[in-house]
Design an enzyme around this catalytic site. Structure first.
Site, PDB file in Angstrom:
ATOM      1  N   TYR A 237       6.904  -4.057   8.259  1.00  0.00           N
ATOM      2  CA  TYR A 237       5.996  -4.975   7.566  1.00  0.00           C
ATOM      3  C   TYR A 237       6.203  -6.408   8.029  1.00  0.00           C
ATOM      4  O   TYR A 237       6.342  -6.674   9.225  1.00  0.00           O
ATOM      5  CB  TYR A 237       6.146  -4.839   6.045  1.00  0.00           C
TER       6      TYR A 237
ATOM      7  N   TYR B 141      -4.121  10.582   1.576  1.00  0.00           N
ATOM      8  CA  TYR B 141      -3.107   9.545   1.803  1.00  0.00           C
ATOM      9  C   TYR B 141      -2.060   9.544   0.692  1.00  0.00           C
ATOM     10  O   TYR B 141      -0.847   9.484   0.962  1.00  0.00           O
ATOM     11  CB  TYR B 141      -3.783   8.187   1.907  1.00  0.00           C
TER      12      TYR B 141
END
Length: 605
Positions: free
Chosen positions: A241, A189
């Protein structure tokens, strides 16, 4: 001349270039080194045209924008059902680094927050001798259309300071969302977020999603088309977000932002947008990027829920067979029949995405045309995607019109070939090129009108050749005695590009193809000449070098007219030379008239 679109983009860049709002991310130490003055805007259309201004070639790390694309790879590796069992698709309403896990299952709310992105990285398979990050980098490179690399300094910085993400990783392991200890998944990641991209890369990545997964420059598939909607769906609902709701309200485009200063946005079926400006707002999105995207959406009417953002018609262009003909050169009588009866062949060039709403008016118009024509050709080369409903409707149209004696054909099927066959469209109704479809319809129409095939079944006598059709019997006898004959075998080159034009040929049997070189290995057919036609007369008349190759498609027999013999007619038989020149002039004028008709058809709005 400066494109008005390019001019607009440059004005938009100037509007915000001096802005000092926002702060460069510093929670990852390496990111704090970014110059807050960096600012680029790029728009890429789904056919690969790019408008760009500012720092569009400045590299930066992709950060969270990678989450949306890697989610597509997880779907490809594991399938939708498996991925949804581990990662939800609901907006969390919280910051990107919030520990947002469902009570009980421990599944992250969506793949766009850090918890969901770490879980997504854990779903990528190791296969084909490659580990996860190698496959992810290949995947991201496919979207960009070039090989991407990892910024090792940023990666090490993220790895050293990613304590919160490590805590999330162990929580995911605790709930069984990750199947193994999270250390390797976390490093994967961190590395995927450290991939270096440019603003231009982001726009082309967006254009790839807009183009149903095909990278517009390389023309290679980056993501299976069945997962494009899934990726765009989570970008639309979760990509920005805890500002995602206001984003979709104000901007109305699926998008993903990253703390490196990038924003990737998509207008499905049309274009991709890339913005780069490191200073971030309090939600972690590029401050300039948000403002630019709001202006783009409002000023160019790009909101995906705005009806004007969808093409009003799936028909790009329409014309008939009297205006645009196949590239082969037919005898004058056949050309005249097509000119008079050409509206019996109708062509519609389709574009964009075919759905019920875009194909419905096409079906209606085609049904009306069917009342007065015999052939309808649908050109699919500009179709981006077509759902099953639209193709079933087209197949049903073909079935219904066939009962009325009207043929419905398709050309340039591309990747829609299998889908066309699946809905029942026969193989002999699908052609690889428009030229092939037109030739088939022209042959059928000429047979319908005249009752006989226009193709000669035996070598022609000279009187039947276009150049000699006005000659008297005594002139024909003279020509028979004077002119030599020559034969060529199948695939033999008759004329080579660049050669000096010392003769022209009159074909009495067979067919030849005129070809131009696109590169050293690729040739394109621009004309087909049949028995009765003259070969090479243009260069023969003006003394220029040959501009194309001529290749026999089957055994060919010609009579040869040399430059020396033709010039000698001035003294020996001036009346014959005048007649031949008049016939060549007539033939060239006829071809120019047809070219004018075609140009008019192609430029008709």
């Amino acid at each position: 001349m400066l494109s008005p679109i390019q001019e607009y983009v440059e004005q938009l860049h100037s509007r915000y270039a001096s802005s000092t709002e926002g702060h460069v991310a510093d929670y990852i130490p390496e990111l704090s080194k970014a110059d807050p003055r960096w600012f680029g805007i790029c728009i890429a259309t789904r056919d690969g045209h790019v408008y760009e201004v500012g720092d569009t070639r400045q590299t930066f790390t992709i950060q969270s924008i990678s989450k949306a694309l890697v989610y597509g790879l997880a779907l490809e590796d594991r399938g939708e059902e498996h991925v949804l069992s581990r990662i939800g698709v609901e907006p969390s309403g919280e910051a990107f680094n919030a520990i947002s896990l469902r009570e009980g299952s421990g599944a992250p709310f969506n793949p766009m927050i850090n918890a969901g992105a770490i879980a997504t990285a854990g779903q990528i398979l190791k296969k084909d001798g490659k580990n996860r990050i190698e496959r992810i980098m290949d995947y991201l490179s496919g979207f960009a259309g070039r090989s991407l690399a990892i910024n090792q300094e940023v990666y090490q910085s993220e790895s050293r300071t990613g304590h919160r993400n490590r805590a999330i990783g162990w929580l995911l392991r605790n709930f069984g969302i990750l199947d193994e200890d999270p250390d390797e998944t976390l490093e994967t990641y961190f590395q995927q977020c450290s991939a270096e991209v440019t603003c231009r890369d982001l726009a082309l990545m967006g254009a790839t999603l807009a183009n149903q997964g095909i990278q517009p420059l390389t023309r290679r598939r980056a993501i299976p088309s069945e997962y494009v909607d899934n990726v765009l769906g989570v970008m639309a609902t979760c990509g920005m977000y805890d500002w995602s709701g206001e984003w979709i309200y104000r901007v109305g485009l699926p998008a993903k932002s990253g703390v490196g200063g990038g924003i990737l946005a998509v207008l499905p079926g049309q274009l991709g947008i890339g913005i780069f400006s490191p200073p971030l707002d309090k939600q972690g999105n590029s401050d300039r990027g948000i403002k630019v995207c709001m202006d783009l959406s409002r000023e160019l009417a790009l909101h995906m829920l705005n009806p004007t953002a969808t093409p009003l018609s799936a028909v790009r262009l329409s014309y008939h067979g009297g205006e645009v003909v196949s590239r082969r050169r037919l005898p004058p009588q056949a050309r005249e029949i097509l000119r008079i009866n050409g509206d019996m062949i109708q062509v519609m060039e389709l574009q964009g995405g075919l759905t019920f709403t875009t194909i419905e008016p096409v079906i209606r118009h085609a049904a009306e045309l069917g009342a007065g024509c015999k052939h309808i050709i649908f050109d699919l080369r500009a179709v981006v995607n077509a759902n099953s409903v639209s193709l079933i409707l087209l197949a049903n149209l073909g079935t219904r019109l066939a009962k009325k004696g009207v043929r419905v054909l398709f050309c340039h099927p591309g990747r829609l070939m299998a889908a066309l066959r699946t809905v029942g469209i026969a193989e002999n109704e699908i052609f690889n090129s428009m030229d092939a479809a037109l030739e088939d319809c022209e042959d059928s129409l000429l047979m319908e009108v005249t009752g006989v095939s226009w193709r000669p079944h035996a070598p022609l006598n000279l009187k039947s050749c276009t150049l000699f059709r006005t000659c008297s019997d005594s002139d024909i006898s003279f020509l028979e005695q004077e002119l030599q004959r020559r034969r060529y075998e199948t695939n033999q080159t008759i004329i080579s590009s660049g050669d000096k034009a010392t003769e022209m040929l009159v074909m009495v049997s067979g067919n030849v193809e005129v070809q131009i070189h696109l590169d050293k290995e690729t040739r394109k057919r621009i004309d087909v000449l049949t028995a009765g036609m003259t070969v090479g007369e243009m260069a023969f008349l003006d003394g220029s070098a040959r501009s194309a190759d001529v290749v026999a498609m089957e055994p060919v027999e010609c009579v040869v007219i040399s430059k020396e013999w033709f010039d000698g007619l001035n003294a020996r038989h001036p009346a014959l030379k005048i007649a031949l020149l008049q016939e060549m002039t007539h033939e060239i004028a006829s071809r120019l008239r047809q070219a004018n008709l075609s140009i008019s058809a192609f430029h008709r709005s």
